[in-house]
Every structure is written in C-alpha cells, then in structure tokens.
Write a protein that holds these residues in place. Structure first.
Motif, PDB file in Angstrom:
ATOM      1  N   GLY A  48      -4.679  -4.867   5.381  1.00 40.64           N
ATOM      2  CA  GLY A  48      -4.098  -3.521   5.290  1.00 40.64           C
ATOM      3  C   GLY A  48      -2.675  -3.565   4.744  1.00 40.64           C
ATOM      4  N   HIS A  49      -1.894  -4.530   5.207  1.00 42.83           N
ATOM      5  CA  HIS A  49      -0.517  -4.666   4.707  1.00 42.83           C
ATOM      6  C   HIS A  49      -0.539  -5.051   3.227  1.00 42.83           C
ATOM      7  CE1 HIS A  49       0.020  -5.554   9.112  1.00 42.83           C
ATOM      8  NE2 HIS A  49       0.847  -4.553   8.915  1.00 42.83           N
TER       9      HIS A  49
ATOM     10  N   TYR B 133      15.327   3.181   3.277  1.00 40.59           N
ATOM     11  CA  TYR B 133      15.091   3.693   1.919  1.00 40.59           C
ATOM     12  C   TYR B 133      16.397   4.107   1.241  1.00 40.59           C
ATOM     13  CZ  TYR B 133      10.324   4.030   3.801  1.00 40.59           C
ATOM     14  OH  TYR B 133       9.113   3.758   4.370  1.00 40.59           O
TER      15      TYR B 133
ATOM     16  N   GLU C 172      -1.350  -1.993   0.985  1.00 46.20           N
ATOM     17  CA  GLU C 172      -0.225  -1.078   0.726  1.00 46.20           C
ATOM     18  C   GLU C 172       0.696  -1.650  -0.355  1.00 46.20           C
ATOM     19  OE1 GLU C 172       1.565   1.232   3.931  1.00 46.20           O
ATOM     20  OE2 GLU C 172       3.473   0.299   3.398  1.00 46.20           O
TER      21      GLU C 172
ATOM     22  N   HIS D 104      -1.846   6.440   1.416  1.00 47.41           N
ATOM     23  CA  HIS D 104      -3.097   5.719   1.127  1.00 47.41           C
ATOM     24  C   HIS D 104      -3.978   5.736   2.368  1.00 47.41           C
ATOM     25  CE1 HIS D 104      -1.817   2.238   3.507  1.00 47.41           C
ATOM     26  NE2 HIS D 104      -0.635   2.306   2.909  1.00 47.41           N
TER      27      HIS D 104
ATOM     28  N   ILE E 291       8.193  -0.410   5.686  1.00 47.89           N
ATOM     29  CA  ILE E 291       8.630  -1.761   6.054  1.00 47.89           C
ATOM     30  C   ILE E 291       7.810  -2.180   7.277  1.00 47.89           C
ATOM     31  CG2 ILE E 291      10.874  -1.838   4.902  1.00 47.89           C
ATOM     32  CD1 ILE E 291      12.181  -0.948   7.514  1.00 47.89           C
ATOM     33  N   ASP E 292       7.193  -3.349   7.180  1.00 47.32           N
ATOM     34  CA  ASP E 292       6.246  -3.793   8.215  1.00 47.32           C
ATOM     35  C   ASP E 292       6.959  -4.294   9.463  1.00 47.32           C
ATOM     36  OD1 ASP E 292       3.962  -3.576   6.388  1.00 47.32           O
ATOM     37  OD2 ASP E 292       4.837  -5.320   5.390  1.00 47.32           O
ATOM     38  N   TYR E 293       6.296  -4.153  10.595  1.00 41.75           N
ATOM     39  CA  TYR E 293       6.805  -4.792  11.811  1.00 41.75           C
ATOM     40  C   TYR E 293       6.529  -6.285  11.700  1.00 41.75           C
ATOM     41  CZ  TYR E 293       6.985  -0.235  14.117  1.00 41.75           C
ATOM     42  OH  TYR E 293       7.269   1.062  14.458  1.00 41.75           O
TER      43      TYR E 293
ATOM     44  N   TRP F  73      12.645   3.864  14.937  1.00 36.91           N
ATOM     45  CA  TRP F  73      12.086   4.635  13.818  1.00 36.91           C
ATOM     46  C   TRP F  73      13.180   5.319  12.995  1.00 36.91           C
ATOM     47  CZ3 TRP F  73       8.509   5.164  10.464  1.00 36.91           C
ATOM     48  CH2 TRP F  73       7.235   4.666  10.738  1.00 36.91           C
TER      49      TRP F  73
ATOM     50  N   ASP G  21      -1.025   6.556   9.434  1.00 36.37           N
ATOM     51  CA  ASP G  21      -0.530   6.664  10.811  1.00 36.37           C
ATOM     52  C   ASP G  21       0.956   7.012  10.891  1.00 36.37           C
ATOM     53  OD1 ASP G  21      -0.189   4.199   9.600  1.00 36.37           O
ATOM     54  OD2 ASP G  21      -0.171   3.063  11.457  1.00 36.37           O
ATOM     55  N   ILE G  22       1.652   7.001   9.746  1.00 29.76           N
ATOM     56  CA  ILE G  22       3.103   7.220   9.833  1.00 29.76           C
ATOM     57  C   ILE G  22       3.569   8.396   8.960  1.00 29.76           C
ATOM     58  CG2 ILE G  22       3.653   4.885  10.605  1.00 29.76           C
ATOM     59  CD1 ILE G  22       4.302   4.093   7.774  1.00 29.76           C
TER      60      ILE G  22
ATOM     61  N   GLY H   3       0.979   4.444   4.945  1.00 24.05           N
ATOM     62  CA  GLY H   3      -0.359   4.607   5.519  1.00 24.05           C
ATOM     63  C   GLY H   3      -0.460   5.889   6.335  1.00 24.05           C
TER      64      GLY H   3
ATOM     65  N   HIS I 129      -2.155  -8.564   7.750  1.00 21.64           N
ATOM     66  CA  HIS I 129      -3.589  -8.515   7.455  1.00 21.64           C
ATOM     67  C   HIS I 129      -3.820  -7.788   6.130  1.00 21.64           C
ATOM     68  CE1 HIS I 129      -3.471  -4.378   8.723  1.00 21.64           C
ATOM     69  NE2 HIS I 129      -3.176  -4.682   9.974  1.00 21.64           N
TER      70      HIS I 129
ATOM     71  N   ASP J  24      10.707  -4.264   9.384  1.00 19.64           N
ATOM     72  CA  ASP J  24      11.311  -3.342  10.351  1.00 19.64           C
ATOM     73  C   ASP J  24      11.502  -4.154  11.629  1.00 19.64           C
ATOM     74  OD1 ASP J  24      11.827  -1.205  12.011  1.00 19.64           O
ATOM     75  OD2 ASP J  24       9.935  -0.162  11.645  1.00 19.64           O
TER      76      ASP J  24
ATOM     77  N   PHE K 221      -6.776   3.777   5.206  1.00 18.47           N
ATOM     78  CA  PHE K 221      -6.844   2.539   5.980  1.00 18.47           C
ATOM     79  C   PHE K 221      -7.923   1.624   5.422  1.00 18.47           C
ATOM     80  CE2 PHE K 221      -5.188   4.848   9.897  1.00 18.47           C
ATOM     81  CZ  PHE K 221      -3.999   4.131   9.915  1.00 18.47           C
ATOM     82  N   ILE K 222      -7.671   0.322   5.514  1.00 17.07           N
ATOM     83  CA  ILE K 222      -8.734  -0.648   5.235  1.00 17.07           C
ATOM     84  C   ILE K 222      -9.396  -0.943   6.576  1.00 17.07           C
ATOM     85  CG2 ILE K 222      -9.262  -2.989   4.416  1.00 17.07           C
ATOM     86  CD1 ILE K 222      -8.042  -1.512   2.206  1.00 17.07           C
TER      87      ILE K 222
HETATM   88  O1  ME8 Z   1       4.317   1.364  10.863  1.00 21.88           O
HETATM   89  N1  ME8 Z   1      -5.046  -0.384   6.228  1.00 21.88           N
HETATM   90  O2  ME8 Z   1       4.805  -0.868  10.468  1.00 21.88           O
HETATM   91  P1  ME8 Z   1       3.327  -1.519  10.510  1.00 21.88           P
HETATM   92  C1  ME8 Z   1      -4.083   0.090   5.411  1.00 21.88           C
HETATM   93  N2  ME8 Z   1       7.338  -0.445  10.787  1.00 21.88           N
HETATM   94  N3  ME8 Z   1      -2.787   0.139   5.750  1.00 21.88           N
HETATM   95  C2  ME8 Z   1      -2.447  -0.291   6.964  1.00 21.88           C
HETATM   96  C3  ME8 Z   1      -3.393  -0.802   7.878  1.00 21.88           C
HETATM   97  C4  ME8 Z   1      -4.759  -0.843   7.461  1.00 21.88           C
HETATM   98  N4  ME8 Z   1      -5.726  -1.303   8.223  1.00 21.88           N
HETATM   99  N5  ME8 Z   1      -2.749  -1.157   9.005  1.00 21.88           N
HETATM  100  C5  ME8 Z   1      -1.429  -0.873   8.797  1.00 21.88           C
HETATM  101  C6  ME8 Z   1       5.096   0.441  10.695  1.00 21.88           C
HETATM  102  N6  ME8 Z   1      -1.258  -0.350   7.573  1.00 21.88           N
HETATM  103  C7  ME8 Z   1       6.601   0.747  10.643  1.00 21.88           C
HETATM  104  C8  ME8 Z   1       6.907   1.439   9.337  1.00 21.88           C
HETATM  105  S1  ME8 Z   1       8.645   2.504   7.596  1.00 21.88           S
HETATM  106  C9  ME8 Z   1      10.203   3.078   7.683  1.00 21.88           C
HETATM  107  C10 ME8 Z   1       8.359   1.833   9.180  1.00 21.88           C
HETATM  108  C11 ME8 Z   1       0.001   0.155   6.970  1.00 21.88           C
HETATM  109  O3  ME8 Z   1       3.560  -2.971  10.318  1.00 21.88           O
HETATM  110  C12 ME8 Z   1       0.638   1.222   7.848  1.00 21.88           C
HETATM  111  O4  ME8 Z   1      -0.030   2.453   7.687  1.00 21.88           O
HETATM  112  O5  ME8 Z   1       2.602  -1.058  11.714  1.00 21.88           O
HETATM  113  C13 ME8 Z   1       2.049   1.215   7.328  1.00 21.88           C
HETATM  114  O6  ME8 Z   1       2.178   2.038   6.184  1.00 21.88           O
HETATM  115  C14 ME8 Z   1       2.268  -0.259   6.947  1.00 21.88           C
HETATM  116  O7  ME8 Z   1       0.965  -0.867   6.920  1.00 21.88           O
HETATM  117  C15 ME8 Z   1       3.133  -1.001   7.950  1.00 21.88           C
HETATM  118  O8  ME8 Z   1       2.605  -0.884   9.247  1.00 21.88           O
END
Ligand code: ME8
Length: 492
Positions: free
Chosen positions: A32-33, A242, A36, A292, A22-24, A235, A266-267, A264, A30, A61, A294-295
C-alpha cells in the motif's frame, strides 16, 4: 534619458508541487505504501514530461505516542528507531524508481522551525486558546474519535480499544471554519474523486468541534513554542511538512504553493477539514487533494498493525520494478480499491509487457539491424490519440492512459504483421514503426521509466523531462541494434 529596456521573451517556468503522505515509520512498509509512491511518481513524471519544474516530496511522520511505544519495545530511542525505519522507506523509493526531490522527516530542524512559526502565528492571531480535552484516542491512527464515530468504543479502522484521555490542552478554532470549508470544498475543484468530496461534505453536515492541538504526556514531539510543557498533536504538525518542504514562507514556497497531495482514503478528513481550515487561518491557498484507493489482499486492507502485508521489494526483485509499477497502475482504476494477486501481475507482465511491448521493440530493432531503416512519413502516428491521453492523464485516469497506449502498440504489431518487411525488405515500414516506438516510450516513461530509458537509448531518442513535444518530431536515424529482451516471461 531612460534606458531602452530589452523585452524578455523568456516564458516563466511552470512550477508544480506534489506530495505523498508521510508514512509512520512504525514498522516495515507494505505494498500500500509502495502504491501511493508509485502513483504519485507517475503523475510527477507526467508533469516533468510536459515541461513543469516539479517539486516532489515524500517522507516520514516521526512523532507521537505510537512511535514512542514501538521504539521502546525495540529497546531503541525514538530517534534511533525512526532513523532506521526511514532508511528502509528511502530504499523502497529507490528500488521502485520513485523520483522524489525531498525526503522529509518531521524530526528535522527545518520542520520544527516551520511548525513553531505557524503555531506562534496562529496563537497571536487568536486562533488558538487553552482548555481541557476529554475524549477517545486511537494510538494507531493518532486520531481522536467521538463516541458516535467509535464502534463500541473501538477504532473504526484498527478495531482496537480506544484510550480515554483527559488533559489540559490548546485548541484550534476549527469550528469557525465550518461554513467556509463547506463552500470551498463544494464550489472549487479541490477534492478528487467526486465520491470522496461528497463523503466529506456529508460529514461536514454535523457541527465541527474545535481541535485539540497539543498533548501533555507525549514527550516525543515538537514542543509548543508558547508552552514548552506540551507537544504539538502529531497530525497538526505532520500536515505542515507540506509547507516545510517548500521552505515556507520563503521564495520557494511562493513559487510552488499550492501543492497537489496524493493520499489514501483513510486520511481525507485530516487533509481537507483539518488542513484546509489551518491554511484558511493562515490565509494561504488551499491545495488539491487526490485520493487513491486501498490495496487489499483477498478483500482485506493491508495493514502493518494487523499483520496483513505484502512486501513490495520482494515483488519488484522477482518481476522488476517496472512490472510492478505497470501492474498497479494498469490493473486498478485510479481512485478505487484493488485486490492484489500475483497471478494477475504475471498475466499482465507476460501478455502486455513481454508479448506486446517487448516483442515489438525486439522485433523491430532486430529487423532494422539486419535490413536497415529509411526515413519516411509515419502513416500510423495519427492512430495515437495524444490529446485524449493528455486529458486522461490530467483527470487521473491512468489505467485508461495505458489502455490507449497499448491499443496503439497493438496497431504497430498488426502493421508489421501485415506489411511483412522481413519479406518485402521495405525499410520505410521499419522507420514508421521505430518512430511510433519513440512516441510510445515517451508516453510510457511516467509508468515504466527504466524500460523506456533502455528503449530510448537503443533507438537513439530522448525520453524524460520536457520530452512531450518530441513525440511529434520525426525520429532521427541512428545505429539501431537488437538488445537483450526487455521483459522475460514469468510463471508462478
Ligand atoms: O496515515 N493501500 O501514515 P500511514 C493503499 N502518517 N494505501 C495505503 C494502504 C493500503 N493498503 N495502507 C496505507 C499516515 N496506505 C500519516 C500520514 S500525512 C501528513 C500523515 C496509505 O503510514 C495511507 O492511506 O498510516 C496513507 O496515505 C499512507 O499510506 C501512509 O499511511
């Protein structure tokens, strides 16, 4: 006398739960989001194609210091702010044809209830205790770092200065799960790809510390059910989305859990070490974690915080959502990082979607419109290795799935070229290729759903949920006409 029971031959529907992170909702999304969501959607559609009853969740999130601060900067309440930004994330999914079943926001009542239930349960089981937390915190990733993991007291991901925090806090007994975590991750097929699994196992060689799960001075969060002066660490509660999405602990949860989480790189720590140990404490099954890449743009990770960004909506408007989806899934071997380039997207759009698939569909429908079609045995169908494609899908090798399908499209184009039905008026050849187009469109539907639905409508067959078995059923003849071309060629 006992009544004669009629035996039911109904097979149990296979359920499948899949999620994105879930995205912040801290700013504009962008590419990357978008990536995913697209890769998760592709796999969710694949499972639907195979007949699974899929529950696909995504969302935002919403809590924590980062959001609270940004909302203030924009002169909004945190709730106003997250609602507005979450609307943008929903629109993004719609524009990219992301077929989620549930968009969950952590501000929702249903989520707060689940979080309270779980935290109370863990407290009652003696998994949570009170203590003091002192350490370094990155607001951008809402994560604590040890001095060892920090780079010169800066966040290793965002490079910003870490904040020193000391406060009364509740702790979850994470450390007691160390050995069980190592065993589960090592022995079971839970974390994909292997490289990520090894990275986590390596990090687990260091002793784990218990996890601070509450914050004293962050009011924008879910209050702890047993101490209303503190909110849950963002977190910890975010991961519980889920379970909220499948109505934990009720019937839907029992039918669907455990999930497959697409996330992604980083998590991974949060989704394996933190999430798995919480689930172990709850005595629940562990989900699968699929990571997955990173872009990047010119080798740099896209990042809202650092202003390196590409707008996926602009790209999908310029080239169509299917072209963007296709490019991302075809160009980047899944699980690896990939650089985005508009030139590479245009090349694939022109050379593969327009020249190969689009051309085949337009040529064959045009010829059928002129000369007709007659049913026969499809002699080229055997050149499509469906079993191999199934295996590649199940091992997340999406670029190779596309390779296989496009190699078959080449075979179809060559067959037409060789048989020259426009000269011979051999309408049976046209049936063979039209029947092959059916197989191609069914298999490509997870990747480029809009285009496949258009092709299906044009040739009179079905694509989508539960159509996998229709690949092998001969095409029923219907009125086939040439239509507007599927992919218009582009130039920079
Ligand atoms: O981490 N390429 O949120 P988020 C590919 N809220 N994927 C990317 C990316 C990129 N350049 N940049 C970000 C969070 N992502 C938490 C998650 S889940 C319970 C809580 C992916 O908004 C990143 O890896 O920072 C993550 O999976 C998703 O976007 C959301 O990132």
């Amino acid at each position: 006398m006992p009544q004669n029971k009629t035996r039911s031959f109904k097979t149990k529907t296979k359920n499948f739960q899949i999620s994105t992170a879930i995205d912040y909702p801290s700013g504009k999304f962008h590419l990357g989001h978008a990536y995913e969501k697209i890769c998760t959607d592709t796999f969710a559609r694949w499972k639907r194609l195979k007949g699974y009853n899929v529950h696909f969740s995504t969302g935002t999130d919403c809590h924590g210091l980062k959001i609270e601060r940004i909302a203030k900067k924009h002169g909004k309440t945190p709730l106003e702010f997250v609602n507005e930004i979450s609307g943008g994330f929903k629109d993004l999914s719609k524009s990219l044809n992301v077929s989620y079943d549930d968009f969950i926001m952590t501000t929702e009542e249903r989520h707060k209830k689940v979080v309270a239930k779980i935290l109370n349960g863990l407290k009652n089981k003696g998994e949570i205790y009170k203590g003091y937390y002192e350490g370094l915190y990155c607001v951008e990733c809402e994560t604590y770092y040890t001095e060892k993991d920090a780079e010169n007291m800066c966040c290793p991901i965002h490079k910003n200065a870490l904040e020193k925090i000391k406060e009364e806090s509740y702790f979850f007994k994470l450390s007691k799960y160390q050995n069980r975590l190592i065993k589960a991750i090592k022995d079971r097929n839970l974390v994909w790809p292997e490289k990520k699994k090894k990275e986590i196992l390596n990090r687990l060689k260091e002793p784990l510390k218990d996890l601070s799960i509450s914050r004293e001075n962050v009011s924008w969060g879910i209050p702890l059910p047993f101490d209303k002066n503190k909110t849950a660490f963002v977190w910890v509660e975010a991961l519980m989305n889920y379970l909220t999405t499948v109505d934990y602990p009720n019937k839907m949860f029992r039918d669907f859990w455990p999930a497959t989480h697409f996330i992604g790189p980083d998590i991974v720590w949060h989704h394996t070490v933190i999430w798995y140990s919480l689930l172990m404490a709850l005595e629940l099954e562990l989900p699968r974690v699929v990571v997955h890449g990173f872009i990047n743009l010119k080798g740099e990770k896209l990042s809202k915080a650092r202003g390196i960004t590409i707008d996926p909506l602009e790209l999908s408007e310029k080239f169509s959502s299917d072209s963007l989806r296709y490019f991302l899934m075809r160009n980047i071997p899944f699980g690896q990082d990939g650089d985005f380039s508009e030139k590479a997207l245009i090349d694939r759009h022109n050379n593969e979607l327009a020249d190969k698939l689009g051309n085949l569909v337009s040529r064959v429908s045009g010829l059928i419109e002129k000369t007709g079609i007659e049913k026969t045995q499809n002699t080229i169908a055997g050149k499509l290795n469906i079993e191999k494609i199934e295996k590649l899908f199940e091992s997340y090798e999406f670029d190779k799935v596309l390779n296989e399908i496009f190699a078959f499209i080449d075979i179809c184009n060559e067959y037409i070229q060789e048989k020259k039905p426009w000269e011979t008026k051999d309408v049976k050849v046209l049936y063979e290729v039209a029947d092959s187009i059916k197989a191609v469109a069914i298999l490509l539907w997870p990747f480029i759903p809009s285009s496949c639905e258009r092709i299906a409508e044009q040739f009179g067959f079905e694509v989508g949920e539960r159509t996998f078995d229709k690949i092998k059923e001969p095409l029923k003849i219907s009125k086939i006409k040439k239509r507007e071309i599927l992919f218009k060629k582009s130039s920079i």
